[in-house]
Design a protein around this motif. Structure first.
Motif, short mmCIF file in Angstrom:
data_model
loop_
_atom_site.label_atom_id
_atom_site.label_comp_id
_atom_site.label_asym_id
_atom_site.label_seq_id
_atom_site.Cartn_x
_atom_site.Cartn_y
_atom_site.Cartn_z
N LYS A 1 0.94 -1.20 -0.09
CA LYS A 1 0.37 0.46 -0.16
C LYS A 1 0.23 1.39 -0.50
O LYS A 1 1.65 1.45 0.72
CB LYS A 1 -1.02 -0.29 1.43
N ILE A 2 0.38 2.24 -0.76
CA ILE A 2 0.62 3.47 -0.72
C ILE A 2 0.44 4.43 0.64
O ILE A 2 2.03 5.44 1.10
CB ILE A 2 0.43 4.27 -2.07
N ARG A 3 -0.12 4.69 0.75
CA ARG A 3 -0.96 5.52 1.91
C ARG A 3 -2.31 4.69 2.75
O ARG A 3 -2.52 4.23 2.44
CB ARG A 3 -1.80 6.65 1.18
N ARG B 1 -4.47 11.91 10.99
CA ARG B 1 -3.28 11.33 9.94
C ARG B 1 -2.71 11.09 8.90
O ARG B 1 -3.58 9.77 8.53
CB ARG B 1 -2.91 10.11 11.23
N VAL B 2 -1.97 10.53 7.88
CA VAL B 2 -2.29 10.13 6.70
C VAL B 2 -0.38 9.65 6.60
O VAL B 2 0.37 10.94 6.86
CB VAL B 2 -2.62 11.26 5.31
N THR B 3 -0.60 9.01 6.10
CA THR B 3 1.19 8.30 6.00
C THR B 3 1.41 8.14 4.59
O THR B 3 0.96 6.61 4.30
CB THR B 3 1.42 7.14 6.93
N VAL C 1 6.37 9.17 5.85
CA VAL C 1 5.91 10.74 6.51
C VAL C 1 5.37 9.89 6.63
O VAL C 1 3.40 9.89 6.69
CB VAL C 1 6.90 11.24 4.51
N THR C 2 4.66 11.08 7.56
CA THR C 2 3.48 10.98 8.96
C THR C 2 2.91 12.10 8.99
O THR C 2 4.19 12.70 9.27
CB THR C 2 3.14 10.22 9.66
#
Length: 110
Positions: A59-61, A69-71, A77-78
């Protein structure tokens, strides 16, 4: 050029010169075919390295709504501004991805 190990023989013509010319034509064809095969193999290898396998581990994100939160898993990078990311503010990811890509290019060049 290093020797390729290709050998051609031709005894279809009446003269030795004719046989030699025919053999050279056959050699050029074999060398060309080998170069085309190598080029296609390199393109195929590059394409395979760019395409994901599609399994869950690739998975990418991850978007975590409860924590906002987005990783991005490709570069680790988060960010904690999910609403902004969903509204199109992804410059932080773009900058990090470009930095990672440039670092990778430098690593492969040296």
């Amino acid at each position: 050029h290093k020797p390729t190990g290709l050998v051609v023989m031709c005894q279809t013509e009446r003269s030795q010169l004719g046989n030699k010319e025919k053999a050279m034509d056959m050699m050029r064809t074999k060398l060309y075919d080998e170069e085309v095969r190598k080029a296609e193999e390199a393109i195929s290898h590059k394409r395979k390295s760019l395409v994901s396998t599609g399994d869950r581990s690739a998975k990418i994100r991850t978007y975590n709504y409860p924590q906002g939160r987005v990783t991005d898993h490709r570069i680790g990078v988060t960010v904690y501004n999910l609403d902004n990311v969903l509204n199109g503010d992804i410059q932080e990811f773009i900058d990090a991805l470009q930095f990672a890509e440039n670092a990778e290019k430098l690593a492969t060049e040296s």
